[in-house]
Design an enzyme around this catalytic site. Structure first.
Site, PDB file in Angstrom:
ATOM      1  N   GLY A  72       0.788  -1.221   0.000  1.00 38.41           N
ATOM      2  CA  GLY A  72       0.000   0.000   0.000  1.00 38.41           C
ATOM      3  C   GLY A  72       0.822   1.272   0.000  1.00 38.41           C
ATOM      4  O   GLY A  72       0.482   2.236  -0.701  1.00 38.41           O
ATOM      5  N   GLN A 180      -7.519  -0.573   3.522  1.00 34.30           N
ATOM      6  CA  GLN A 180      -8.367  -1.184   4.540  1.00 34.30           C
ATOM      7  C   GLN A 180      -9.704  -1.683   3.984  1.00 34.30           C
ATOM      8  O   GLN A 180     -10.421  -2.411   4.667  1.00 34.30           O
ATOM      9  CB  GLN A 180      -8.634  -0.186   5.671  1.00 34.30           C
ATOM     10  CG  GLN A 180      -7.419   0.203   6.474  1.00 34.30           C
ATOM     11  CD  GLN A 180      -6.870  -0.934   7.317  1.00 34.30           C
ATOM     12  OE1 GLN A 180      -7.585  -1.868   7.679  1.00 34.30           O
ATOM     13  NE2 GLN A 180      -5.596  -0.863   7.649  1.00 34.30           N
ATOM     14  N   SER A 200      -3.221  -3.591  -0.534  1.00 36.03           N
ATOM     15  CA  SER A 200      -2.105  -4.352   0.037  1.00 36.03           C
ATOM     16  C   SER A 200      -2.589  -5.730   0.465  1.00 36.03           C
ATOM     17  O   SER A 200      -3.593  -5.854   1.171  1.00 36.03           O
ATOM     18  CB  SER A 200      -1.529  -3.610   1.248  1.00 36.03           C
ATOM     19  OG  SER A 200      -0.366  -4.244   1.723  1.00 36.03           O
ATOM     20  N   HIS A 202      -1.580  -8.101   2.536  1.00 35.35           N
ATOM     21  CA  HIS A 202      -1.585  -8.644   3.907  1.00 35.35           C
ATOM     22  C   HIS A 202      -2.754  -8.138   4.741  1.00 35.35           C
ATOM     23  O   HIS A 202      -2.944  -8.589   5.870  1.00 35.35           O
ATOM     24  CB  HIS A 202      -0.254  -8.369   4.608  1.00 35.35           C
ATOM     25  CG  HIS A 202      -0.061  -6.969   5.079  1.00 35.35           C
ATOM     26  ND1 HIS A 202      -0.164  -6.615   6.407  1.00 35.35           N
ATOM     27  CD2 HIS A 202       0.253  -5.841   4.413  1.00 35.35           C
ATOM     28  CE1 HIS A 202       0.074  -5.318   6.530  1.00 35.35           C
ATOM     29  NE2 HIS A 202       0.331  -4.827   5.338  1.00 35.35           N
ATOM     30  N   THR A 238      12.474  -7.398 -10.624  1.00 35.80           N
ATOM     31  CA  THR A 238      11.987  -8.762 -10.803  1.00 35.80           C
ATOM     32  C   THR A 238      10.687  -8.966 -10.025  1.00 35.80           C
ATOM     33  O   THR A 238      10.601  -8.636  -8.840  1.00 35.80           O
ATOM     34  CB  THR A 238      13.043  -9.776 -10.335  1.00 35.80           C
ATOM     35  OG1 THR A 238      14.241  -9.567 -11.072  1.00 35.80           O
ATOM     36  CG2 THR A 238      12.559 -11.200 -10.528  1.00 35.80           C
ATOM     37  N   CYS A 326       3.101   5.858  21.062  1.00 37.49           N
ATOM     38  CA  CYS A 326       3.965   6.194  22.190  1.00 37.49           C
ATOM     39  C   CYS A 326       5.272   6.805  21.675  1.00 37.49           C
ATOM     40  O   CYS A 326       5.927   6.242  20.806  1.00 37.49           O
ATOM     41  CB  CYS A 326       4.258   4.946  23.001  1.00 37.49           C
ATOM     42  SG  CYS A 326       5.052   5.272  24.562  1.00 37.49           S
TER      43      CYS A 326
END
Length: 384
Positions: A72, A180, A200, A202, A238, A326
């Site tokens: 993404g 998303q 994307s 994953h 590639t 954080c």
């Protein structure tokens, strides 16, 4: 520690067994480079060609409109920087929203350093951009509008069709970061006026390190990575044949099972949200109440720190993520939570649960028990 409960599917998902099986031959006996002329190369070319057709079918595109990338972030960078460069003679003004993923925001910030002007549209308290403000922001110099499909933090689904309709009427390329949304909700780039779209693998149970950029036929987009002639000379390097094969299989399964999985995730999400609102004090759900991604729950707990709460949840085997990041020991409220104007006393206690196909009502019940216990601990400590 108890059995792990994974409620962070917006961060990443597991690779399905069927996807691993589809990829396996191209990691072993069919390992050829598709730029070669012999049989191993032909096997790779055939596999990638088929994958392109499958992915195109899943989003109602043409195969020649699909370009493979590393994910993404690369797709966002390619779309934004390349369109900006291609059309700079016509203007150097870009419109985006204040709640985009950092792949979009940082690409826009980079272009600002090169002399481009960027308008960051504000959103309402539900996370929606205003069509009126979008139209007012357009100038004769505007050459790109980029607004995400579904927000990665609060889950709000933006009015993509309306944005695209305005962009097309004004003859401005429209890009959407749909990382998303692809594989989660039905998307047709034929019915929706989208010119470029990022995805994307994953995020929908495919492998990491592979994605695609959809580019509508007729949109001029220059090469992003220079070198060989891969991807019609637009993206050298590639090809990741196993990853591309796995992505296509994952998206095929996601679309095939979408109606059932989406309905199930919405029921489970609503059950989770209902219990959170009924059984807890000082809570607020962030994002649009129903125009949101199926498995997304973004919730702010008043009087607690998200980092501390997530640590305690992790000790109970529950994986979730913060709506804040954080930094040097301090809780920093995310740009999305700031943009939707969550009060400070709630903003620092923002966490995100994102449900997936394997989650159960029993896991929700266990998480509710953990939250009750750990919120009591944190609020008692705060009161001392």
């Amino acid at each position: 520690m108890s059995k792990q409960i994974y409620f962070d599917h917006a961060a990443t998902t597991s690779v399905l067994p069927e996807v691993r099986e589809a990829m396996q031959p191209y990691l072993t006996e069919k390992y050829g480079n598709m730029s070669t002329a012999y049989e191993l190369g032909e096997e790779a070319r055939s596999a990638v060609s088929h994958a392109r057709e499958v992915i195109a079918h899943c989003i109602d595109a043409r195969p020649e409109e699909i370009f493979f990338t590393s994910g993404g972030s690369e797709s966002d960078n390619w779309a934004i920087k390349s369109i900006a460069g291609e059309y700079k003679s016509e203007g150097k003004h870009i419109i985006t929203s204040a709640i985009e993923h950092h792949a979009v925001l940082n690409s826009c910030a980079y272009l600002e350093q090169l002399g481009y002007e960027v308008t960051y549209l504000e959103v309402d308290e539900k996370g929606l951009v205003s069509m009126e403000e979008l139209e007012q922001a357009i100038t004769p110099e505007t050459t790109l509008i980029t607004v995400m499909y579904g927000n990665n933090e609060i889950g709000t689904i933006e009015p993509v069709h309306e944005i695209g309709r305005i962009a097309r009427y004004r003859k401005i390329p429209f890009h959407t970061d749909a990382v998303q949304a692809v594989g989660q909700i039905p998307i047709s780039v034929r019915r929706e006026p989208i010119d470029l779209m990022s995805a994307s693998a994953h995020k929908f149970h495919g492998p990491k390190g592979v994605g695609f950029l959809y580019v509508h036929e007729g949109v001029k987009i220059p090469s992003f990575i220079h070198g060989g002639a891969q991807e019609k000379g637009k993206r050298a390097g590639t090809e990741n044949v196993p990853g591309i094969v796995g992505m296509a299989e994952a998206l095929r399964i996601a679309v095939l099972q979408m109606k059932r999985n989406r309905a199930r995730e919405i029921r489970l999400r609503n059950y989770f949200m209902d219990r959170l609102l009924r059984e807890f004090e000082q809570v607020r759900i962030n994002g649009h109440p129903y125009q949101r991604l199926p498995g997304n729950i973004n919730i702010s707990f008043g009087g607690v720190d998200a980092t501390s709460l997530l640590t305690l949840l992790q000790e109970d085997g529950i994986c979730a993520s913060a709506g804040s990041a954080c930094s040097t020991g301090q809780t920093r409220i995310s740009h999305v939570i700031e943009a939707i104007r969550v009060p400070d006393e709630y903003a620092v206690g923002t966490i995100r649960f994102t449900l997936g196909r394997e989650n159960t009502r029993q896991e929700v019940d266990q998480t509710i028990r953990s939250l009750k216990k750990n919120l009591t601990i944190l609020r008692e400590d705060e009161a001392i």
